[in-house]
Enzyme design. Sequence first.
Site, PDB file in Angstrom:
ATOM      1  CD  GLU A 112      -1.411  -2.341   2.052  1.00  0.00           C
ATOM      2  OE1 GLU A 112      -2.204  -2.976   2.746  1.00  0.00           O
ATOM      3  OE2 GLU A 112      -0.185  -2.630   1.971  1.00  0.00           O
TER       4      GLU A 112
ATOM      5  CB  CYS B 106      -0.779  -4.241   8.755  1.00  0.00           C
ATOM      6  SG  CYS B 106       0.209  -2.846   8.177  1.00  0.00           S
TER       7      CYS B 106
ATOM      8  CB  CYS C 118      -1.013  -0.595   5.315  1.00  0.00           C
ATOM      9  SG  CYS C 118       0.692  -1.070   4.958  1.00  0.00           S
TER      10      CYS C 118
ATOM     11  CB  THR D 214      13.343 -42.332  -6.144  1.00  0.00           C
ATOM     12  OG1 THR D 214      13.728 -43.297  -5.154  1.00  0.00           O
ATOM     13  CG2 THR D 214      11.843 -42.100  -6.067  1.00  0.00           C
TER      14      THR D 214
ATOM     15  CB  ALA E 188      19.368 -51.968  -6.617  1.00  0.00           C
TER      16      ALA E 188
ATOM     17  CD1 TRP F 230      22.776 -35.193 -12.794  1.00  0.00           C
ATOM     18  CD2 TRP F 230      21.434 -34.844 -11.064  1.00  0.00           C
ATOM     19  NE1 TRP F 230      23.471 -34.419 -11.895  1.00  0.00           N
ATOM     20  CE2 TRP F 230      22.650 -34.188 -10.823  1.00  0.00           C
ATOM     21  CE3 TRP F 230      20.427 -34.762 -10.101  1.00  0.00           C
ATOM     22  CZ2 TRP F 230      22.895 -33.463  -9.658  1.00  0.00           C
ATOM     23  CZ3 TRP F 230      20.662 -34.041  -8.948  1.00  0.00           C
ATOM     24  CH2 TRP F 230      21.884 -33.412  -8.744  1.00  0.00           C
TER      25      TRP F 230
ATOM     26  NE  ARG G 222      16.748 -27.862  -3.246  1.00  0.00           N
ATOM     27  CZ  ARG G 222      17.986 -28.334  -3.206  1.00  0.00           C
ATOM     28  NH1 ARG G 222      19.010 -27.492  -3.224  1.00  0.00           N
ATOM     29  NH2 ARG G 222      18.201 -29.640  -3.145  1.00  0.00           N
TER      30      ARG G 222
ATOM     31  CG  ASP H 118      21.975 -38.693  -1.694  1.00  0.00           C
ATOM     32  OD1 ASP H 118      22.550 -39.760  -1.988  1.00  0.00           O
ATOM     33  OD2 ASP H 118      20.746 -38.536  -1.758  1.00  0.00           O
TER      34      ASP H 118
ATOM     35  NE  ARG I 147      23.381 -26.270  -6.704  1.00  0.00           N
ATOM     36  CZ  ARG I 147      22.955 -27.080  -5.743  1.00  0.00           C
ATOM     37  NH1 ARG I 147      23.050 -26.726  -4.468  1.00  0.00           N
ATOM     38  NH2 ARG I 147      22.413 -28.253  -6.031  1.00  0.00           N
TER      39      ARG I 147
END
Length: 364
Positions: free
Chosen positions: A46, A69, A78, A155, A158, A164, A178, A194, A201
Amino acid sequence: MAHALRLAERGLYTTQPNPRVGCVIAHGDEVVGSGWHRRAGEPHAEVHALREAGERVRGATAYVTLEPCAHHGRTPPCADALVAAGVARVVVAAEDPFPQVAGRGIAKLRAAGMTVDAGLLRDEARELNVGFFSRLERGRPFVRLKLAMSLDGRTALANGESKWITGEAARADGHRWRARSSAILTGSGTVLADDPHLTVRLPVAEAFATPLRVVLDRDLRVPAHFHVMDATAPTLCIHDAQRAPPTVAPASVRHAGVLLDGNGRLDLNAVLALLARLEVNELHVEAGSRLGGALLVAGLVDELLLYVAPVLLGDLACPLLELPPLASMAERWRLAVVEQRQVGVDWRLRLRPQPARPWAVSPD
């Protein structure tokens, strides 16, 4: 109001823990001022719109995506600014659940003689700030579980190799999800296997607020030399409350204990309540099939962000989620498709468990 919502989206990556808000001031069809909240601690939407409108604000209508607010926080109210500027009418998309606002902003405007209408594009405004509303109305973040799988639902191989499954475009897209989150959560098993960075990034030109890294590490197994313990982003390690945190830890790492549940695991409801107290709105989860499955079974996953790659990994590869066996098809997990989009060579699906939570916006 649609214009105000598009403006609010410009703060998608930068307003944490504040909501994303846009404001448009108009005389009829003519826009005389517009703005959006850009970063926590800076002027609200505002204020930017009023500054742009100048003297032309008098007698105008202000369209705001969230109730103005009515309290002194890091910035003045505001609602007071709109009254002082001489705005004649205010149209609000969604009421603000923040306890110090929660209807007080609208009441203050009406007490000053303004016409106030609420509810225009309310669902869209709530969806833009789904984590903010979740934290304040349910006492926990909006949980988005990010997954990547092959066409046969796997995913990783084994032997655990997973880099990827998806292509470069899908991985870059994942970093934007993210970036819009307050925190990124994983389990100690994933960290030990991992050694991920769990950072955003993106190109330098894209501004974002650095998300908190959260590691569920019941037994404090993650060594200090792992990437999640470095100074590239703040980290919170959540462990068994009966264990004493390390006396020496990197400056960027905090520790917090929660009680265990009946299965000897960290109580996930307690974890989410803790994160809400730390003002986490949207929680982005990148974890193994066990933790992801546990969150889903507990009813704590609000959305699945699923990337599907056009590859096959075979029968011995790792499954998408560890879920209990079902006795009949009537027990199957139902998911509503919110969005489906091709990203590079892969497909991205946004799915929400059904039935939808009563507070949430319907994906239909």
